[in-house]
Design a protein around this motif. Structure first.
Motif, PDB file in Angstrom:
ATOM      1  N   GLN A   1       4.689 -11.720 114.176  1.00 42.02           N
ATOM      2  CA  GLN A   1       5.290 -12.579 115.083  1.00 42.02           C
ATOM      3  C   GLN A   1       4.186 -13.875 115.318  1.00 42.02           C
ATOM      4  O   GLN A   1       4.310 -14.755 115.535  1.00 42.02           O
ATOM      5  CB  GLN A   1       5.469 -11.600 116.273  1.00 42.02           C
ATOM      6  N   SER A   2       3.132 -13.051 115.400  1.00 43.61           N
ATOM      7  CA  SER A   2       1.857 -13.989 115.775  1.00 43.61           C
ATOM      8  C   SER A   2       1.522 -15.105 114.840  1.00 43.61           C
ATOM      9  O   SER A   2       1.227 -16.082 114.658  1.00 43.61           O
ATOM     10  CB  SER A   2       0.391 -13.330 116.071  1.00 43.61           C
ATOM     11  N   VAL A   3       1.632 -14.538 113.293  1.00 47.74           N
ATOM     12  CA  VAL A   3       1.620 -15.237 112.181  1.00 47.74           C
ATOM     13  C   VAL A   3       2.580 -16.457 112.390  1.00 47.74           C
ATOM     14  O   VAL A   3       2.037 -17.761 112.113  1.00 47.74           O
ATOM     15  CB  VAL A   3       1.436 -14.590 110.931  1.00 47.74           C
ATOM     16  N   SER A   4       3.751 -16.343 112.518  1.00 48.47           N
ATOM     17  CA  SER A   4       4.716 -17.229 112.446  1.00 48.47           C
ATOM     18  C   SER A   4       4.716 -18.174 113.759  1.00 48.47           C
ATOM     19  O   SER A   4       4.699 -19.424 113.747  1.00 48.47           O
ATOM     20  CB  SER A   4       6.264 -16.655 112.688  1.00 48.47           C
ATOM     21  N   ASP A   5       3.985 -17.522 114.877  1.00 49.48           N
ATOM     22  CA  ASP A   5       3.790 -18.434 115.984  1.00 49.48           C
ATOM     23  C   ASP A   5       2.630 -19.387 115.630  1.00 49.48           C
ATOM     24  O   ASP A   5       2.625 -20.626 115.993  1.00 49.48           O
ATOM     25  CB  ASP A   5       3.141 -17.420 116.919  1.00 49.48           C
ATOM     26  N   ILE A   6       1.668 -18.739 114.982  1.00 51.89           N
ATOM     27  CA  ILE A   6       0.417 -19.761 114.491  1.00 51.89           C
ATOM     28  C   ILE A   6       0.949 -20.767 113.590  1.00 51.89           C
ATOM     29  O   ILE A   6       0.683 -22.076 113.796  1.00 51.89           O
ATOM     30  CB  ILE A   6      -0.549 -18.914 113.821  1.00 51.89           C
ATOM     31  N   GLN A   7       1.667 -20.478 112.632  1.00 54.34           N
ATOM     32  CA  GLN A   7       2.521 -21.434 112.072  1.00 54.34           C
ATOM     33  C   GLN A   7       3.171 -22.481 112.537  1.00 54.34           C
ATOM     34  O   GLN A   7       2.916 -23.807 112.415  1.00 54.34           O
ATOM     35  CB  GLN A   7       3.187 -20.982 110.730  1.00 54.34           C
ATOM     36  N   SER A   8       3.905 -22.124 113.627  1.00 53.15           N
ATOM     37  CA  SER A   8       4.871 -23.174 114.179  1.00 53.15           C
ATOM     38  C   SER A   8       3.948 -24.074 115.076  1.00 53.15           C
ATOM     39  O   SER A   8       3.881 -25.230 114.846  1.00 53.15           O
ATOM     40  CB  SER A   8       6.006 -22.415 115.132  1.00 53.15           C
ATOM     41  N   HIS A   9       2.866 -23.357 115.727  1.00 56.88           N
ATOM     42  CA  HIS A   9       1.869 -24.085 116.570  1.00 56.88           C
ATOM     43  C   HIS A   9       1.135 -25.038 115.518  1.00 56.88           C
ATOM     44  O   HIS A   9       1.117 -26.261 116.055  1.00 56.88           O
ATOM     45  CB  HIS A   9       0.751 -23.169 116.923  1.00 56.88           C
ATOM     46  N   TYR A  10       0.763 -24.849 114.456  1.00 57.85           N
ATOM     47  CA  TYR A  10       0.021 -25.433 113.502  1.00 57.85           C
ATOM     48  C   TYR A  10       0.828 -26.692 113.132  1.00 57.85           C
ATOM     49  O   TYR A  10       0.567 -27.965 113.241  1.00 57.85           O
ATOM     50  CB  TYR A  10      -0.464 -24.781 112.296  1.00 57.85           C
ATOM     51  N   MET A  11       2.255 -26.483 112.680  1.00 59.65           N
ATOM     52  CA  MET A  11       2.911 -27.442 112.222  1.00 59.65           C
ATOM     53  C   MET A  11       3.294 -28.699 113.366  1.00 59.65           C
ATOM     54  O   MET A  11       3.333 -29.773 113.098  1.00 59.65           O
ATOM     55  CB  MET A  11       4.299 -26.937 111.916  1.00 59.65           C
ATOM     56  N   GLU A  12       3.250 -28.159 114.351  1.00 63.42           N
ATOM     57  CA  GLU A  12       3.713 -28.793 115.889  1.00 63.42           C
ATOM     58  C   GLU A  12       2.412 -29.797 116.015  1.00 63.42           C
ATOM     59  O   GLU A  12       2.401 -30.971 116.077  1.00 63.42           O
ATOM     60  CB  GLU A  12       3.795 -27.893 117.124  1.00 63.42           C
ATOM     61  N   MET A  13       1.228 -29.111 115.815  1.00 60.45           N
ATOM     62  CA  MET A  13      -0.135 -30.087 115.940  1.00 60.45           C
ATOM     63  C   MET A  13      -0.193 -30.948 114.923  1.00 60.45           C
ATOM     64  O   MET A  13      -0.382 -32.188 115.308  1.00 60.45           O
ATOM     65  CB  MET A  13      -1.338 -29.169 115.943  1.00 60.45           C
ATOM     66  N   VAL A  14       0.182 -30.519 113.640  1.00 58.97           N
ATOM     67  CA  VAL A  14       0.107 -31.505 112.330  1.00 58.97           C
ATOM     68  C   VAL A  14       1.087 -32.890 113.021  1.00 58.97           C
ATOM     69  O   VAL A  14       0.838 -33.861 112.587  1.00 58.97           O
ATOM     70  CB  VAL A  14       0.358 -31.043 111.111  1.00 58.97           C
ATOM     71  N   GLN A  15       2.246 -32.104 113.344  1.00 61.37           N
ATOM     72  CA  GLN A  15       3.454 -33.440 113.758  1.00 61.37           C
ATOM     73  C   GLN A  15       2.831 -34.229 114.822  1.00 61.37           C
ATOM     74  O   GLN A  15       2.922 -35.399 114.563  1.00 61.37           O
ATOM     75  CB  GLN A  15       4.476 -32.748 113.860  1.00 61.37           C
ATOM     76  N   ARG A  16       2.051 -33.790 115.843  1.00 64.88           N
ATOM     77  CA  ARG A  16       1.576 -34.618 116.898  1.00 64.88           C
ATOM     78  C   ARG A  16       0.660 -35.576 116.465  1.00 64.88           C
ATOM     79  O   ARG A  16       0.521 -36.506 116.731  1.00 64.88           O
ATOM     80  CB  ARG A  16       0.920 -33.594 118.020  1.00 64.88           C
ATOM     81  N   ARG A  17      -0.307 -34.862 115.381  1.00 61.35           N
ATOM     82  CA  ARG A  17      -1.570 -35.730 114.906  1.00 61.35           C
ATOM     83  C   ARG A  17      -0.786 -36.762 114.039  1.00 61.35           C
ATOM     84  O   ARG A  17      -1.227 -38.265 114.353  1.00 61.35           O
ATOM     85  CB  ARG A  17      -2.151 -35.013 114.047  1.00 61.35           C
ATOM     86  N   ARG A  18       0.135 -36.512 113.345  1.00 68.10           N
ATOM     87  CA  ARG A  18       1.024 -37.504 112.578  1.00 68.10           C
ATOM     88  C   ARG A  18       1.230 -38.603 113.505  1.00 68.10           C
ATOM     89  O   ARG A  18       1.303 -39.934 113.068  1.00 68.10           O
ATOM     90  CB  ARG A  18       1.694 -37.076 111.709  1.00 68.10           C
ATOM     91  N   LEU A  19       2.048 -38.284 114.412  1.00 62.71           N
ATOM     92  CA  LEU A  19       2.559 -39.113 115.466  1.00 62.71           C
ATOM     93  C   LEU A  19       1.677 -40.060 115.926  1.00 62.71           C
ATOM     94  O   LEU A  19       1.914 -41.417 116.006  1.00 62.71           O
ATOM     95  CB  LEU A  19       3.320 -38.527 116.469  1.00 62.71           C
ATOM     96  N   TYR A  20       0.695 -39.591 116.457  1.00 63.29           N
ATOM     97  CA  TYR A  20      -0.446 -40.408 117.293  1.00 63.29           C
ATOM     98  C   TYR A  20      -1.167 -41.173 115.988  1.00 63.29           C
ATOM     99  O   TYR A  20      -1.506 -42.558 116.186  1.00 63.29           O
ATOM    100  CB  TYR A  20      -1.734 -39.313 117.779  1.00 63.29           C
ATOM    101  N   GLY A  21      -1.437 -40.506 114.820  1.00 66.94           N
ATOM    102  CA  GLY A  21      -1.909 -41.381 113.873  1.00 66.94           C
ATOM    103  C   GLY A  21      -1.101 -42.632 113.718  1.00 66.94           C
ATOM    104  O   GLY A  21      -1.653 -43.714 113.161  1.00 66.94           O
ATOM    105  N   GLY A  22       0.309 -42.240 113.385  1.00 66.90           N
ATOM    106  CA  GLY A  22       1.351 -43.593 113.103  1.00 66.90           C
ATOM    107  C   GLY A  22       1.296 -44.600 114.164  1.00 66.90           C
ATOM    108  O   GLY A  22       1.404 -45.739 113.823  1.00 66.90           O
ATOM    109  N   LEU A  23       1.113 -43.965 115.394  1.00 68.85           N
ATOM    110  CA  LEU A  23       1.246 -44.962 116.542  1.00 68.85           C
ATOM    111  C   LEU A  23      -0.205 -45.938 116.519  1.00 68.85           C
ATOM    112  O   LEU A  23      -0.045 -47.080 116.633  1.00 68.85           O
ATOM    113  CB  LEU A  23       1.044 -44.315 117.854  1.00 68.85           C
ATOM    114  N   MET A  24      -1.119 -45.252 116.260  1.00 68.62           N
ATOM    115  CA  MET A  24      -2.331 -45.929 115.852  1.00 68.62           C
ATOM    116  C   MET A  24      -2.455 -47.205 115.150  1.00 68.62           C
ATOM    117  O   MET A  24      -2.782 -48.245 115.280  1.00 68.62           O
ATOM    118  CB  MET A  24      -3.624 -45.179 115.784  1.00 68.62           C
ATOM    119  N   LEU A  25      -1.754 -46.745 114.032  1.00 70.71           N
ATOM    120  CA  LEU A  25      -1.666 -47.457 113.035  1.00 70.71           C
ATOM    121  C   LEU A  25      -0.506 -48.852 113.178  1.00 70.71           C
ATOM    122  O   LEU A  25      -1.031 -49.937 112.821  1.00 70.71           O
ATOM    123  CB  LEU A  25      -1.034 -46.797 111.629  1.00 70.71           C
ATOM    124  N   LEU A  26       0.165 -48.471 113.905  1.00 71.84           N
ATOM    125  CA  LEU A  26       1.549 -49.308 114.337  1.00 71.84           C
ATOM    126  C   LEU A  26       0.666 -50.377 115.063  1.00 71.84           C
ATOM    127  O   LEU A  26       0.935 -51.605 115.042  1.00 71.84           O
ATOM    128  CB  LEU A  26       2.574 -48.872 115.117  1.00 71.84           C
TER     129      LEU A  26
END
Lengths: 291, 437
Positions: free
Chosen positions: A11-36
């Motif tokens: 359970q917690s591994v998949s939790d961590i994974q989804s958390h991680y993906m979420e964080m990566v996506q948020r980082r990408r979003l922020y990065g993309g926004l900054m770039l824009l």
């Protein structure tokens, strides 16, 4: 029991994974926004600058080679006179180099005092450290041209206003760099000297300077290189040297382009020469320190 | 055997000491000699003669004080009150400074018991403590007065012009006009010009008091009148500052974007062909060596004066500098990280993205941000040459040689701008790559 524990880990591994993906996506979003935002700023900036310029970028782009071509062709036609012209402007070149050299020397002394008085542990009057730091900040912030123009008004044209202006800026800039080096200096020699009853200047001269000298000299050489460029530019606003001659030669316009070409050549060669010289010495200094 | 060795090393040590001692004296001696040579070469001694100390006095006093002119036109008899004698500083009709009183006889109180009276028939009376009452009259193109032949050095008089300079103010009389200058400390009309309804209102009465102008709310009206202040042109100054920062920003960022791909070509590790490497490096050296001054001159011919020329000059020069430092940073990249990334089966592009870029980005960013600050200063200087931004305003103000308070204003604004950029680039560096220590 063990089964439950296993499923909870899963359970917690998949939790961590989804958390991680979420964080990566948020980082990408922020990065993309900054770039824009960055791209929008660049485009809007170039657009504004282009609007406020006398001639536009696209109209000017194809003319960019015209002036150098005119200058070069005229210089080539009169190539027989080029050595004479180079000789004619050689004194102006010497003046430009002299301005840079003197202002570097004066700036190094000024920066030395400012840095030692503004460094914790070394300062003569520890309470005045913020004062000396602010002084060097302000001296560093003043562009050379401000002081040069005001001094030209009072002292008249010539090398002295440029020398003072560059020296003031150099003292401020070196004051900061020197002080960063001096902060890392070993205080034991200073304490040792203090125990023998050495005065402040003796402690600095014999305890601190030998430690920091290679770095200081390296920074000073870098400044000298920068100051040659600065002294050429200040000449253009009336402070003597090669820049002043360049402005005069340009004011004459076509027919005297060979003079402008001679000055261009002298300036280019000087800058490249001192660039190479100082980078060679600086490399040697920093390498010597590493060993 | 050992004795010989000790002797030999002692000899070596002695000669080393001797050499060091010699160098210790020689370096200061060389510097002093050079400074003496410069003293004569720059003619520092003759400088005192060439320097114009009157200019220095004007500059020193004018940059922090202002004068109000009270001018009587001796032909029409009209009296005009104006700050700095400029149209922009004209008092509106029916208004005048409170140190002027009287109708037929105008009494101007300069303070310190210095009093000037404008009498009918173009007559003028000047009261100065410790000096007999001066009476003067303008007749046609001449000025007659009761001044004795022996004059103190603060009065200059001829039959065409009388000039009196006191600590409280200056008085000039000619046939055409009689003028009194009254000096005050400070920057006049800095917030609002005299025609603005907000002139003379206190901060609190603008923000919290009653509505002053029936058509506009206090805050927006005051902001508008401040922004379009005719005397100080705050709006134009703000634009010029923005333009200078923009020049620095675009130049630095544009140079970084062009230099980064080129730096890969110049770095030994990423560019196997000697020829390409050497060509790129020579290109960097050339672009750097030509220097911003020459680029400005050349580009101004193509694009005309303005901020675009300055931007491109900074951009081109810094492409060389960035290219050099970026390629040095790329040479020093740690190979292990790239190997680690490629061991996971990464393709070349991914190897660059995850193996190289994370290593060099801090170095690159530090360099770029440092240049952003330093280019703000360069942009000021280049703006003065090519005509853009605050540099242009500054040179214009200096060339008029009279608006020294404006020059002082611009200098303060420039220093604040550079210090702000210094702080901002340091702050950004802290945010992006962490503090240095």
């Amino acid at each position: 029991m063990a089964d439950i524990a296993f499923s909870s880990t899963q359970q917690s591994v998949s939790d961590i994974q989804s958390h991680y993906m979420e964080m990566v996506q948020r980082r990408r979003l922020y990065g993309g926004l900054m770039l824009l935002i960055f791209v929008v700023m660049m485009v809007a900036g170039f657009y504004t600058v282009n609007e406020r310029n006398a001639g536009g970028f696209w109209e000017g782009l194809h003319q960019i080679g015209d002036y150098p071509a005119d200058v070069l062709s005229e210089a080539w036609e009169n190539r027989a006179e080029m050595p004479a012209l180079l000789l004619k402007y050689f004194p102006a070149l010497i003046e430009t180099i002299n301005i840079a050299a003197v202002s570097t020397i004066l700036g190094v002394f000024g920066g030395l005092y400012l840095s030692l008085l503004g460094t914790r542990g070394l300062a003569k009057w520890p309470r005045l450290i913020p004062l000396f730091r602010r002084i060097s900040d302000i001296m560093r912030a003043v562009p050379e041209i401000v002081i040069a123009l005001v001094l030209i008004f009072v002292l008249g044209g010539g090398p002295v206003p440029a020398m003072i202006a560059i020296a003031i800026h150099t003292a401020g800039a070196l004051g900061k760099m020197f002080s960063e080096v001096a902060e890392n200096a070993d205080l034991k020699p200073v304490e040792g000297l203090a125990s023998t009853g050495a005065t402040w200047s003796q402690r600095m001269l014999l305890g601190v300077l030998p430690q920091v000298a290679p770095n200081y000299i390296s920074y000073s050489l870098l400044r000298f290189e920068i100051n040659i460029r600065a002294s050429a530019i200040l000449g253009f606003v009336g402070a003597g040297g090669l820049g002043y001659e360049l402005r005069n030669a340009m004011a004459w316009g076509p027919g005297r382009f060979d003079e402008a070409a001679a000055i261009f050549i002298l300036l280019f060669c000087t800058i490249v020469f001192f660039d190479q010289l100082s980078s060679r010495y600086r490399n040697r200094l920093t390498e010597g320190q590493a060993q | 055997m050992t004795a010989v060795d000790i002797n030999a090393s002692k000899l070596a040590a002695d000669s080393l000491f001797k050499r060091k001692r010699l160098v210790g004296f020689a370096i200061p001696a060389v510097i002093v000699t050079y400074l003496i040579y410069i003293f004569f070469s720059f003619d520092v001694a003759g400088l005192a003669g060439r320097a114009n100390w009157n200019n220095a006095v004007t500059l020193a006093s004018d940059s922090w004080s202002y004068k109000v002119h009270v001018t009587r036109d001796n032909r029409s008899g009209d009296v005009v009150y104006a700050v700095e004698g400029e149209r922009k500083g004209l008092y509106p009709d029916g208004e005048r400074p409170d140190w002027v009183s009287g109708d037929d006889v105008l009494t101007i109180d300069l303070g310190g018991d210095h009093i000037v009276r404008y009498l009918p028939d173009n007559r003028t009376e000047i009261e100065i403590p410790g000096f007999p009452l001066i009476e003067a009259q303008a007749e046609g193109r001449k000025v007659t007065s009761n001044l004795p032949d022996e004059l103190p050095d603060w009065i200059s008089a001829s039959d065409r012009r009388i000039g009196i300079t006191t600590e409280e103010g200056r008085i000039t009389l000619t046939g055409a006009r009689t003028e009194v200058f009254n000096y005050f400390p400070g920057w006049e009309l800095f917030w609002f010009t005299l025609d603005s309804p907000y002139y003379g209102q206190s901060f609190t009465s603008i923000f919290f008091g009653q509505q002053i102008d029936p058509e506009r709310s206090n805050v927006s009206g005051a902001a508008n009148d401040f922004w379009y202040n005719k005397m100080w042109r705050h709006g134009d100054v703000a634009w010029a500052i923005g333009e200078t920062i923009l020049m620095a920003f675009l130049g630095t960022m544009g140079a970084a974007m062009i230099a980064l791909p080129l730096a890969f070509l110049a770095a030994k590790r990423f560019s196997p062909f000697m020829l390409i490497r050497a060509t790129t490096r020579r290109f960097f050296d050339f672009v750097r060596g030509v220097d911003a001054l020459i680029w400005t001159v050349v580009l101004a011919r193509a694009f005309g004066p303005g901020p675009l020329t300055g931007t491109l000059a900074i951009l081109i020069t810094d492409t060389g500098t960035f290219g050099k430092t970026f390629s040095e940073a790329l040479e020093n990249v740690d190979q292990r990280q790239i190997e680690g990334v490629s061991s996971t089966g990464a393709k070349p592009l991914q190897r660059y993205r995850f193996g190289v870029i994370p290593q060099v980005v801090p170095v690159l960013l530090a360099q770029i941000l440092y240049f952003l600050e330093s280019n703000t200063r360069s942009a000021t200087i280049i703006g003065a040459i090519t005509g853009g931004g605050i540099g242009l305003l500054l040179t214009q103000a200096i060339q008029t040689q009279k608006d020294w308070e404006e020059v002082a204003y611009y200098i303060v604004v420039i220093i604040l701008m550079v210090m702000f950029m210094d702080w901002f680039s340091g702050w950004l560096r802290g945010k992006l790559i962490g503090r240095k220590d």
